[in-house]
Design a protein around this motif. Structure first.
Motif: not given
Length: 483
Positions: A312-314, A377-379, A418-421, A447-448
């Motif tokens: 979740s990016l949140d 994002l990894a950080e 990551e999958v970018l669709v 989608h991570v």
């Protein structure tokens, strides 16, 4: 020292007695003393020779004893080797008996039930699968020949074991099995694909599903038995390798066993075996997942499946949302295992309920892009501060020891991708995390997924790349990309 024409050693007790004997007072030896000396010398010389003979006999006895012990060790080693070879054959015989029993069970239970349904629903069968019905009949025919071949091998193995000994041969029995089984397994691999496509269509008929699922064997359904021949081909090599290890190069069976080991590697079939197993997985998942969008076709395969963490990016540090991801060669599904089932489920009768999957979403791979997780994002995923913002009071009250333990539990690296669709290709849009705007007109969804290791990350990146290439020609975005 020279005495009577003989050389003596000073340390010899017998020669010392002679040398140290007192001389005649007149300085010359009398006839009597010469005779006594000669007699004593002859006696001692005989004793010396006897001692040498006795020592030689003792030495021969010790050599014989050593040879006898070495011979006993050789016999013991040979007995152990023969016992190991027999144990290997015992294990092979038992697994072969079990395999023959499974082949027979499929024929007696499932094939007979299918034949009953075909006879009762010939019109429905022709309407459902038409000429594909012949594919099922051809597979059943090959199955019957497989059963006969392995029954014959079981009998040959039993007869050979009854006269088992140190010089007994077994390679000829194994080579005969290879000669007989290869054309049959080639036919099986050739026909299994078309057969499971036809069976998948038959499963959609409730009457067929009902009659086939009325019985299970040890909680196994029909798909389990169909997979057995694909698994069996690689079983024999393990036993043959053990037989080679316990056979001396000079043994008359050594060359035959080496030949059998090379043949039973089935190098020419490994790619086809893997492909057939991936095809069978499509049918397994289709049966376990209601409303599965990945239907069984001649070309669809399961490339990879594993539990992964949906990020979740949140809250990137949250790892609680674990889902099962299934990668096909044309789509990516994610699902969860269902804990409760309806009694009307088609799989509930064969105790596969705990294997049932609940579909959560699907990603079409046409136009998709896959890449490793971006550094920023990894950080954030490694930043433990964000996960402690809502628990500041507890953090201040915790002891120094607890703080150190918490510090050491923080992961030092992140693995995932990551999958970018394209938005139009994504089903279940609510399952995705946020919009991802690109420089082009297409709007992508991000989608991570978090993996457990670098090896798992690399396997998914490679498999996703392969799957995407099958449906389009994307440009791989590297980690340093700014898009």
């Amino acid at each position: 020292m020279q005495q009577g024409g003989y050389q003596f050693r000073q340390s010899d007790q017998f020669t010392s007695t002679i040398i140290n004997s007192p001389a005649s007072p007149t300085g010359t030896m009398t006839t009597t003393s010469s005779s006594n000396t000669s007699s004593r010398f002859s006696f001692l010389n005989g004793q010396y020779n006897q001692l040498i003979d006795d020592l030689s006999i003792i030495d021969d006895m010790m050599v014989y004893q050593e040879d006898e012990e070495s011979y006993d060790d050789t016999i013991a080693d040979a007995s152990r080797v023969v016992a190991k070879k027999q144990q290997s054959l015992d294990d092979l015989q038992q697994t072969e008996i079990d395999y023959v029993h499974s082949l027979s069970t499929f024929e007696e239970v499932f094939v007979s039930r299918m034949e009953v349904w075909f006879n009762q629903n010939q019109r429905s069968a022709n309407k459902s699968i038409g000429d594909k019905l012949q594919d099922i009949h051809e597979l059943i025919r090959v199955w019957s020949y497989l059963l006969k071949t392995h029954r014959s091998f079981c009998q040959s193995l039993k007869e050979r074991k009854q006269m088992w000994g140190p010089t007994q041969l077994i390679s000829d029995v194994l080579l005969d099995l290879h000669t007989n089984m290869v054309p049959l397994y080639e036919q099986f691999m050739k026909r299994i694909g078309k057969a499971i496509v036809a069976l998948d269509q038959l499963y959609r008929a409730s009457s067929f599903t009902k009659i086939v699922n009325q019985v299970t064997i040890a909680d196994h359904d029909m798909n389990y038995f169909l997979r057995l021949p694909l698994e069996r081909m690689n079983v024999y090599l393990h036993t043959i390798d053990r037989l080679v290890e316990n056979t001396l190069p000079g043994h008359p069976d050594y060359r035959g066993l080496k030949q059998a080991a090379d043949l039973f590697r089935f190098k020419q079939f490994q790619g086809r075996l893997t492909d057939c197993k991936k095809h069978m997985l499509v049918m397994d998942i289709q049966r376990a997942m209601p409303n599965c969008p990945a239907t069984v076709t001649l070309t669809r395969r399961v490339l990879l499946q594993a539990p992964l963490v949906k990020v979740s990016l949140d809250d990137p540090t949250n790892t609680s949302d674990v889902r099962n991801y299934i990668l096909y060669n044309d789509m990516l599904l994610f699902c969860k295992q269902s804990s409760s089932l309806s009694s009307s489920s088609s799989l509930s009768s064969n105790n596969n309920a705990n294997k049932k999957l609940q579909l959560k979403g699907k990603l079409e791979l046409r136009g998709a892009i896959v890449r490793p997780i971006l550094p920023q994002l990894a950080e954030e995923m490694l930043d433990s501060k964000s996960s402690r913002k809502t628990n500041i009071l507890k953090t201040f009250r915790s002891s120094k020891k607890d703080s150190m333990e918490q510090k050491f539990s923080i992961p030092t690296s992140v693995y995932g991708f990551e999958v970018l669709v394209i938005e139009g290709n994504a089903d279940y849009i609510a399952a995705f995390h946020q919009n991802y705007g690109s420089s082009g007109p297409a709007v992508r969804r991000r989608h991570v997924l978090r993996a457990q290791s670098a090896e798992q990350q690399d396997a998914w990146l490679q498999s996703l790349d392969h799957a995407i290439q099958l449906v389009n020609t994307p440009t791989r975005i590297e980690l340093s990309s700014n898009t």
